[in-house]
Write a protein that holds these residues in place. Sequence first.
Motif: not given
Length: 124
Positions: A1-10
């Motif tokens: 299962q391909y997965q991309l997870v972004e973080s760090g916005g604000g």
Amino acid sequence: QYQLVESGGGLVQPGGSLTLSCAHSGFAINWPVIGWFRQAPGRRREGVSCISRGGVTTNYADSVKGRFTISRDNAKNTVTLQMNGLKPEDTGVYYCAARQSIYTSLLDTDFEIWGQGTQVTVSS
């Protein structure tokens, strides 16, 4: 299962900095080409930056050159977008995306897999 997870916005003031991260997993090719895109309200999605599989080749939109830096740590399956000198016009939802091709690109139609996005707001 391909997965991309972004973080760090604000939320950040003009002139400030943010660091976005994209964790990728599940790809048959361990280190896909990764791009960052953004979409502001009422505007079409635009390419911000892209990095090749090995990290040697990078591309930037003219609007972010000299302010944003893309890098990757293939040992951790992570791509980072360091954003400095942020401006109100940098506001939007930022997405990371992956493509199986070996070539970098800033066209969203060239990318097959997308993350859910992270909000970046630059305002005083």
